[in-house]
Design an enzyme around this catalytic site. Sequence first.
Site, PDB file in Angstrom:
ATOM      1  N   ARG A 170     -31.197  37.995 -25.054  1.00  0.00           N
ATOM      2  CA  ARG A 170     -31.366  38.336 -26.473  1.00  0.00           C
ATOM      3  C   ARG A 170     -30.463  39.534 -26.761  1.00  0.00           C
ATOM      4  O   ARG A 170     -30.545  40.557 -26.078  1.00  0.00           O
ATOM      5  CB  ARG A 170     -32.829  38.676 -26.773  1.00  0.00           C
ATOM      6  N   LEU A 205     -38.294  39.952 -38.414  1.00  0.00           N
ATOM      7  CA  LEU A 205     -37.068  39.140 -38.299  1.00  0.00           C
ATOM      8  C   LEU A 205     -36.733  38.928 -36.824  1.00  0.00           C
ATOM      9  O   LEU A 205     -36.790  37.820 -36.302  1.00  0.00           O
ATOM     10  CB  LEU A 205     -35.909  39.834 -39.022  1.00  0.00           C
ATOM     11  N   ASP A 206     -36.369  40.007 -36.156  1.00  0.00           N
ATOM     12  CA  ASP A 206     -36.008  40.005 -34.741  1.00  0.00           C
ATOM     13  C   ASP A 206     -36.641  41.247 -34.134  1.00  0.00           C
ATOM     14  O   ASP A 206     -36.062  42.333 -34.240  1.00  0.00           O
ATOM     15  CB  ASP A 206     -34.485  40.044 -34.593  1.00  0.00           C
ATOM     16  N   PRO A 207     -37.873  41.114 -33.635  1.00  0.00           N
ATOM     17  CA  PRO A 207     -38.584  39.882 -33.291  1.00  0.00           C
ATOM     18  C   PRO A 207     -39.429  39.333 -34.445  1.00  0.00           C
ATOM     19  O   PRO A 207     -39.975  40.089 -35.233  1.00  0.00           O
ATOM     20  CB  PRO A 207     -39.498  40.333 -32.151  1.00  0.00           C
ATOM     21  N   ASP A 215     -36.997  34.828 -35.304  1.00  0.00           N
ATOM     22  CA  ASP A 215     -36.282  34.287 -34.140  1.00  0.00           C
ATOM     23  C   ASP A 215     -37.245  33.559 -33.207  1.00  0.00           C
ATOM     24  O   ASP A 215     -36.939  32.477 -32.693  1.00  0.00           O
ATOM     25  CB  ASP A 215     -35.549  35.407 -33.404  1.00  0.00           C
TER      26      ASP A 215
END
Length: 414
Positions: free
Chosen positions: A249, A130-132, A135
């Site tokens: 971020r 997801l994150d990372p 994104d």
Amino acid sequence: MSSVSSLRRVLLLGSGYTSAPLVEWLTRDGTVSVTVASNIPEQADRVAAPFKNTSTAEVDVTSDASLSSLIPGHNLVISYVPFTLHPLVARQCIAHKVDLVTASYVSPELQELDGPAKEVGVTLLNEIGLDPGIDHMLAMQCIDEVHDKGGKVLSFDLLCGGLPAPECADNPLKYKFSWSPKGVLLGTMHPATYLKDGKLVEVPRGGDILSTAQDVSLFPDLPLEFFPNRDSVKYREVYQIPEASTIVRSTLRYRGFCGIAQGLLRLGLLGDAHVQRLQPDSAPLRWRDLLAILISQSDVRTPDLRSSVLETVGGDQNVLTAIEGLGLLTDAPAPLRGTPIDTLCAHLQERLQYQPGERDAIFMRETFTIQWPNRTKEQRWIDLVEYGNPDGYTAMARCVGLPTAIAARLILDG
């Protein structure tokens, strides 16, 4: 997808929160088998049992011999173990010429293995959760479009957090665990580096990023705060936006989380050094006595523990109330796990888990400042809002597990 005459074999290291949707997706068409390997055999059994073409194995990821007994015979490895262990796995994958996929950040130790992996033709794919992960893909879709039209990306800001749905944020920390509790708490301890208006900003390790938290109102009636997340500067090169003067971020939490986490840090509860009194074979220890030991740095009883805690957390009454609400000033026994952070994680994992009928949520916003060839400027937003299914998978499990599974399948398909 092309038909395959024989099963391709995937080794999944780890059986935690995000494993099940990955296994389901990979095995759904009958061309891939998955071995779920874990140091907790009963957990691996639970993950594998509902799906066809699965098996389980016990593994000690810190042991080269244990990894070497499992990796050969598989076409690809997916590592869902703590990120600090990925280099150990990657070295064994290179040695046995087996591709590796993880959802974790590329650490310096992993980056050093890029050359050796390429020499033997092994793919090491990271940052595909997801994150990372998601994104990155959303960002590059926008950045590539801007560059194709002759524009420049002057700034990039990411805000992302996996949280309880608002109606389920009903504890002092306003957080529940849809992935590793230790990973969540360690995420508050990393140093951070970012670009702001052309200036390099560095926040050292040790919880200092918690003191930089800022309030933000992304969506109606959501009181959120954010703090910078690790190294943002490297994405200037990765995203190919050398023209950007701002790249940040950040991690999202509900307002108040950072102050409480800072209080846990000041009390010594996020320490990762082994403490003799916390070894599993030690005598039982009450939570209030553990706090007294951590504050006094000796095995003594503090006469007025509540006042000592309040003084240690800088006189913040809200943090003291949260410490009490989390059950850390009670006579309840602390689960002895060797270190303060592991002991706290075991306690919070039991206390702050999702109950039947509850759901998690993911909130993400990417903001771009764009300059077009005619010198006009535009601001764009990309929002991702995803809620978990109370009767199925969490939003976090889907948004981490599915991108990883899809990436693994793409590699298997060549």
